[in-house]
Design an enzyme around this catalytic site. Structure first.
Site, short mmCIF file in Angstrom:
data_model
loop_
_atom_site.label_atom_id
_atom_site.label_comp_id
_atom_site.label_asym_id
_atom_site.label_seq_id
_atom_site.Cartn_x
_atom_site.Cartn_y
_atom_site.Cartn_z
N GLU A 76 -5.07 -8.71 0.79
CA GLU A 76 -5.92 -8.60 2.07
C GLU A 76 -7.33 -8.12 1.76
O GLU A 76 -7.85 -7.50 0.89
CB GLU A 76 -5.59 -7.08 2.72
CG GLU A 76 -3.85 -7.24 3.14
CD GLU A 76 -3.47 -5.83 3.79
OE1 GLU A 76 -4.29 -5.01 4.46
OE2 GLU A 76 -2.49 -5.82 4.03
N GLU B 114 0.83 -1.21 0.02
CA GLU B 114 0.02 -0.03 0.04
C GLU B 114 1.00 1.30 0.01
O GLU B 114 0.95 2.09 1.06
CB GLU B 114 -0.88 0.03 1.41
CG GLU B 114 -2.01 -1.07 1.40
CD GLU B 114 -3.05 -1.21 2.45
OE1 GLU B 114 -2.85 -0.36 3.19
OE2 GLU B 114 -3.88 -2.04 2.23
O1 IFM Z 1 -4.29 -3.43 9.20
C1 IFM Z 1 -4.12 -2.85 7.96
C2 IFM Z 1 -2.94 -3.50 7.06
O2 IFM Z 1 -1.83 -3.03 7.79
C3 IFM Z 1 -3.11 -2.78 5.68
N1 IFM Z 1 -4.24 -2.87 4.88
C4 IFM Z 1 -5.29 -2.26 5.89
C5 IFM Z 1 -5.41 -3.02 7.12
C6 IFM Z 1 -6.83 -2.59 7.77
O3 IFM Z 1 -6.60 -1.28 8.04
#
Ligand code: IFM
Length: 449
Positions: free
Chosen positions: A359, A179
């Protein structure tokens, strides 16, 4: 452990059948959010250690000092993953644990930890998917300007090269960054994540340096002979205008440029979107000769993190009277259709490499009652998003894997421990893990896959 999980089992198995047999199903975590042991075995400080010390920076004034104590409990955590039938695990390597100052000497004990972790995964038949940078820059590098300093690109490349020298042959995949939008914007413009900067020009320069560091690290890791698939992980959501007004449409287009195309275009086509460069004006990054060629390295995969859609609102529609939608404990709208929409759009606009959802998950106010955590909302969230993913596959998007965020409840950055994303509950006072109903649902789903 057999619990009375809401009756989604039949559905779960039916859903699983919509995916190919070799689809990768996993769970994900990151180093700072679960490891703890921030001062052990010579680990250096990271920008998150430093940020957590700032009064008011973290909602519950906590830090990752102990977190889930995974540094000590990793063997039983790996048993837990195996017990859920999960065959892929995404974790991140803490740069300051393996190179305390971010340059110079590497830490033997730091690398030994990850070596044991990776071997432990392989022994259990779980594929190790590593991320090199999930936000914990060595503080010593921040003291020299952090990601604003071009020298950090070289430091990252050297770190990446050492990681593959030691672990590369055992990894199922390597993602350079997690990210980069969050790192650049929340960390350097909004000031709500480490290192807490509030300057758009710096944020945009940082985003450029992150992308260049991705490309240079990939080049170096390949040159070092590493054959593991390499890619990057982007947070993305479709951006919908709040109303049909021209201004909301224009904002949606601009946000799309700043969040999606700013990363996708250079990675896949080698240039930044012209409309965004024009919008940025003097805040546009300085680009050196060769940078864009470096950014555009062939990707073995593209990682996407999806949680919700975004809604672009201007003027009056900002405080508009939208009907209340279903949201998670983060206040994020539950919008599974956004996942298939996003994937179809990326597939239409770019020549994509294989995609992995690195994710997807949700925070809810879970309660541990008599040894059980009933989290039907999370089960619905996961199953509806997995169904949306199957829809995307049906329309021809080449998606190869999906990782639930997260294996464990953990340190949710500026929200501290107030948000629980895990499919496994963590009692932070005792470090006791309790498998939530959603984990049992996922296990059942995997049995059907
Ligand atoms: O916890 C975070 C993760 O570290 C990165 N993506 C989003 C998740 C939830 O906010």
């Amino acid at each position: 452990m057999e619990l009375n999980v809401p009756d989604t089992h039949g559905d779960a198995r039916g859903l699983a059948k919509r995916f190919p047999a070799d689809f990768v199903w996993g769970v994900a975590t990151s180093a700072y959010q679960i490891e703890g042991a921030t001062r052990e075995d010579g680990r250096g400080d990271s920008i998150w250690d430093e940020f957590c010390r700032r009064p008011g920076a973290i909602r519950d004034a906590s830090s990752g000092d102990v977190a889930c104590d995974h540094y000590h409990l990793y063997e039983s955590d790996l048993d837990l993953i195996a017990s859920l039938g999960v065959r892929a695990y995404r974790f991140s390597i803490s740069w300051p644990r393996v190179q305390p100052l971010g340059e110079g000497a590497f830490s033997e004990s730091g690398f030994e930890f990850y070596s044991r972790l990776v071997d432990g995964l392989l022994r259990r038949g779980i594929a190790p998917h590593a991320t090199l940078y999930h936000w914990d820059l060595p503080q010593a590098l921040q003291s020299q300007g952090g990601w604003m300093n071009r020298a950090t690109i070289d430091r990252f490349t050297a770190y990446a090269t050492e990681v593959v020298r030691r672990l590369g042959g055992r990894l199922a995949s390597i993602a350079t960054h997690n990210e980069p939008w969050v790192v650049a914007i929340l960390g350097h413009e909004a000031g709500i994540f480490a290192p807490g900067g509030k300057d758009r020009r710096i944020a945009m320069q940082v985003s450029h340096h992150l992308l260049v560091s991705h490309g240079r690290a990939v080049q170096a890791m390949r040159a070092a002979g590493c054959r593991a698939p390499m890619g990057i992980v982007l947070n993305q959501s479709p951006i919908h205008p709040a109303t049909d007004s021209e201004t909301d449409h224009a904002k949606a287009r601009l946000d799309d440029g700043l969040i999606i195309r700013w990363y996708m275009d250079p990675l896949l086509t080698g240039s930044y979107p012209a409309d965004v460069i024009e919008h940025l004006g003097a805040d546009a990054p300085q680009i050196q000769d060769g940078d864009m060629d470096a950014v555009r390295q062939p990707l073995d995969f593209l990682g996407i993190n999806y949680y919700t859609r975004s809604v672009a609102a201007t003027g009056e529609s900002k405080d508009g009277c939208e009907p209340r939608r279903e949201v998670t404990d983060m206040g994020w709208e539950v919008f599974p259709a956004g996942l298939s929409e996003l994937l179809r759009r990326l597939h239409a606009d770019y020549d994509l490499p294989p995609v992995y959802i690195m994710e997807n998950g949700a925070a809810y106010k879970d309660a541990l009652i008599d040894g059980r955590v009933a989290d039907p909302d999370r089960i619905r969230y996961l199953s509806s998003h997995i169904a949306a993913l199957a829809d995307a596959l049906d329309t021809g998007v080449d998606v190869r894997g999906y990782f639930v965020w997260s294996l464990l409840d953990n340190f949710e950055w500026a929200d501290g421990y107030s948000k629980r994303f895990g499919i496994v509950h963590v009692d932070y006072a005792t470090q006791r893990r309790t498998v939530k109903d959603s984990a049992l649902w996922y296990r059942d789903f995997l049995i059907g896959s």
